[in-house]
Write a protein that holds these residues in place. Structure first.
Motif, PDB file in Angstrom:
ATOM      1  N   ALA A 113       8.794  -1.028   3.261  1.00 37.11           N
ATOM      2  CA  ALA A 113       9.242  -0.067   4.273  1.00 37.11           C
ATOM      3  C   ALA A 113       8.851  -0.533   5.674  1.00 37.11           C
ATOM      4  CB  ALA A 113       8.651   1.307   3.983  1.00 37.11           C
ATOM      5  N   ALA A 114       7.662  -1.113   5.811  1.00 41.16           N
ATOM      6  CA  ALA A 114       7.227  -1.623   7.114  1.00 41.16           C
ATOM      7  C   ALA A 114       8.096  -2.805   7.546  1.00 41.16           C
ATOM      8  CB  ALA A 114       5.762  -2.042   7.052  1.00 41.16           C
ATOM      9  N   ALA A 115       8.432  -3.681   6.596  1.00 42.44           N
ATOM     10  CA  ALA A 115       9.290  -4.828   6.920  1.00 42.44           C
ATOM     11  C   ALA A 115      10.686  -4.362   7.312  1.00 42.44           C
ATOM     12  CB  ALA A 115       9.355  -5.781   5.730  1.00 42.44           C
ATOM     13  N   LYS A 116      11.209  -3.374   6.606  1.00 40.09           N
ATOM     14  CA  LYS A 116      12.541  -2.845   6.914  1.00 40.09           C
ATOM     15  C   LYS A 116      12.536  -2.187   8.294  1.00 40.09           C
ATOM     16  CE  LYS A 116      16.606  -1.042   5.299  1.00 40.09           C
ATOM     17  NZ  LYS A 116      17.674  -1.718   4.668  1.00 40.09           N
ATOM     18  N   SER A 117      11.471  -1.469   8.615  1.00 41.85           N
ATOM     19  CA  SER A 117      11.361  -0.825   9.923  1.00 41.85           C
ATOM     20  C   SER A 117      11.301  -1.861  11.043  1.00 41.85           C
ATOM     21  CB  SER A 117      10.119   0.067   9.955  1.00 41.85           C
ATOM     22  OG  SER A 117       9.948   0.624  11.216  1.00 41.85           O
ATOM     23  N   ALA A 118      10.545  -2.930  10.830  1.00 37.14           N
ATOM     24  CA  ALA A 118      10.452  -3.992  11.839  1.00 37.14           C
ATOM     25  C   ALA A 118      11.810  -4.669  12.021  1.00 37.14           C
ATOM     26  CB  ALA A 118       9.399  -5.015  11.428  1.00 37.14           C
TER      27      ALA A 118
ATOM     28  N   PRO B 208      -7.097   5.766  -4.325  1.00 36.08           N
ATOM     29  CA  PRO B 208      -6.499   4.568  -3.714  1.00 36.08           C
ATOM     30  C   PRO B 208      -5.054   4.386  -4.165  1.00 36.08           C
ATOM     31  CG  PRO B 208      -8.055   3.951  -5.427  1.00 36.08           C
ATOM     32  CD  PRO B 208      -8.171   5.444  -5.251  1.00 36.08           C
ATOM     33  N   LEU B 209      -4.274   3.729  -3.324  1.00 35.67           N
ATOM     34  CA  LEU B 209      -2.869   3.490  -3.639  1.00 35.67           C
ATOM     35  C   LEU B 209      -2.735   2.459  -4.759  1.00 35.67           C
ATOM     36  CD1 LEU B 209      -1.297   3.253  -0.084  1.00 35.67           C
ATOM     37  CD2 LEU B 209      -1.154   5.150  -1.670  1.00 35.67           C
ATOM     38  N   SER B 210      -1.709   2.652  -5.572  1.00 31.20           N
ATOM     39  CA  SER B 210      -1.444   1.669  -6.623  1.00 31.20           C
ATOM     40  C   SER B 210      -0.775   0.452  -5.998  1.00 31.20           C
ATOM     41  CB  SER B 210      -0.531   2.282  -7.695  1.00 31.20           C
ATOM     42  OG  SER B 210       0.744   2.535  -7.136  1.00 31.20           O
ATOM     43  N   ASP B 211      -0.722  -0.636  -6.751  1.00 28.84           N
ATOM     44  CA  ASP B 211      -0.089  -1.860  -6.249  1.00 28.84           C
ATOM     45  C   ASP B 211       1.396  -1.628  -5.959  1.00 28.84           C
ATOM     46  OD1 ASP B 211      -2.445  -3.238  -6.388  1.00 28.84           O
ATOM     47  OD2 ASP B 211      -2.049  -4.068  -8.388  1.00 28.84           O
ATOM     48  N   GLU B 212       2.036  -0.803  -6.786  1.00 29.46           N
ATOM     49  CA  GLU B 212       3.452  -0.507  -6.583  1.00 29.46           C
ATOM     50  C   GLU B 212       3.657   0.263  -5.272  1.00 29.46           C
ATOM     51  OE1 GLU B 212       6.713   2.331  -8.669  1.00 29.46           O
ATOM     52  OE2 GLU B 212       5.546   1.045 -10.012  1.00 29.46           O
ATOM     53  N   ALA B 213       2.774   1.212  -5.007  1.00 32.76           N
ATOM     54  CA  ALA B 213       2.883   1.991  -3.768  1.00 32.76           C
ATOM     55  C   ALA B 213       2.615   1.110  -2.549  1.00 32.76           C
ATOM     56  CB  ALA B 213       1.909   3.160  -3.804  1.00 32.76           C
ATOM     57  N   LYS B 214       1.670   0.180  -2.687  1.00 34.47           N
ATOM     58  CA  LYS B 214       1.395  -0.743  -1.579  1.00 34.47           C
ATOM     59  C   LYS B 214       2.597  -1.646  -1.316  1.00 34.47           C
ATOM     60  CE  LYS B 214      -3.599  -0.935  -2.286  1.00 34.47           C
ATOM     61  NZ  LYS B 214      -4.720  -1.775  -2.691  1.00 34.47           N
TER      62      LYS B 214
ATOM     63  N   PRO C 260      10.328  -8.658   1.734  1.00 31.74           N
ATOM     64  CA  PRO C 260       9.221  -9.604   1.584  1.00 31.74           C
ATOM     65  C   PRO C 260       9.068 -10.024   0.121  1.00 31.74           C
ATOM     66  CG  PRO C 260       8.396  -7.393   2.074  1.00 31.74           C
ATOM     67  CD  PRO C 260       9.892  -7.346   2.185  1.00 31.74           C
ATOM     68  N   ALA C 261       8.845 -11.292  -0.073  1.00 35.58           N
ATOM     69  CA  ALA C 261       8.727 -11.832  -1.432  1.00 35.58           C
ATOM     70  C   ALA C 261       7.393 -11.437  -2.045  1.00 35.58           C
ATOM     71  CB  ALA C 261       8.844 -13.347  -1.403  1.00 35.58           C
ATOM     72  N   THR C 262       7.445 -10.946  -3.249  1.00 33.36           N
ATOM     73  CA  THR C 262       6.223 -10.642  -3.993  1.00 33.36           C
ATOM     74  C   THR C 262       6.251 -11.501  -5.249  1.00 33.36           C
ATOM     75  OG1 THR C 262       7.320  -8.813  -5.110  1.00 33.36           O
ATOM     76  CG2 THR C 262       6.071  -8.273  -3.139  1.00 33.36           C
ATOM     77  N   ASP C 263       5.367 -12.466  -5.294  1.00 30.29           N
ATOM     78  CA  ASP C 263       5.349 -13.381  -6.428  1.00 30.29           C
ATOM     79  C   ASP C 263       4.514 -12.858  -7.590  1.00 30.29           C
ATOM     80  OD1 ASP C 263       2.949 -13.610  -5.172  1.00 30.29           O
ATOM     81  OD2 ASP C 263       2.997 -15.790  -4.953  1.00 30.29           O
ATOM     82  N   GLY C 264       3.914 -11.697  -7.423  1.00 29.90           N
ATOM     83  CA  GLY C 264       3.145 -11.117  -8.511  1.00 29.90           C
ATOM     84  C   GLY C 264       1.713 -11.590  -8.560  1.00 29.90           C
ATOM     85  N   ALA C 265       1.402 -12.673  -7.877  1.00 28.70           N
ATOM     86  CA  ALA C 265       0.032 -13.176  -7.884  1.00 28.70           C
ATOM     87  C   ALA C 265      -0.796 -12.384  -6.881  1.00 28.70           C
ATOM     88  CB  ALA C 265       0.007 -14.650  -7.516  1.00 28.70           C
ATOM     89  N   LYS C 266      -2.040 -12.171  -7.223  1.00 31.30           N
ATOM     90  CA  LYS C 266      -2.929 -11.463  -6.314  1.00 31.30           C
ATOM     91  C   LYS C 266      -3.284 -12.375  -5.149  1.00 31.30           C
ATOM     92  CE  LYS C 266      -5.317  -8.657  -9.768  1.00 31.30           C
ATOM     93  NZ  LYS C 266      -6.620  -8.363 -10.342  1.00 31.30           N
TER      94      LYS C 266
END
Length: 129
Positions: A36-41, A24-30, A91-97
């Protein structure tokens, strides 16, 4: 006769490794994939905005040249203005799950029976036959 059989066996062994399950992908990879998806959009929106501006400009040049040539020009058709997407904002990542990953589950919408019972398996299935 042995050579084709050996090739087929070797190809079969290589094909089996193609179906191996990836970890499975790590959180960093996700997070990188989401960025990358946001930049593409955003890039798609910028491309649409620039195309809209180019179409407006070419229509205006056409009307201007047609009027200069003495031709009758139909009035422009009303279209919505071009929407500027603005600068890219990651996209903002606040670190919370997210709630789904934190282990908290929401209750079912319409429960018709209790979610569990204290009855044992033997009480539920009845006596052995």
């Amino acid at each position: 006769m042995r050579f084709p059989v050996a090739i087929a066996l070797f190809a079969g062994l290589l094909a089996g490794s193609a179906f191996a399950k990836l970890p499975p992908l790590s959180d960093e990879a996700k997070a990188k994939a989401a960025e990358a998806a946001a930049k593409s959009a955003w890039t798609d929106k910028v491309g649409l905005y620039e195309m809209c501006q180019a179409m407006d400009h070419s229509a205006e040049v056409y009307r201007m040249n047609a009027k200069a040539a003495g031709k009758d020009v139909a009035p422009p058709v009303a279209v919505p203005p071009c929407a500027d997407p603005g600068p890219f904002a990651a996209p903002a990542t606040d670190g919370a799950k997210p709630l789904e990953a934190s282990g908290a589950h929401s209750p079912p919408g319409m429960a018709t029976s209790p979610p569990g019972s204290n009855a044992t398996s033997a009480e539920i299935t009845g006596p052995r036959k």
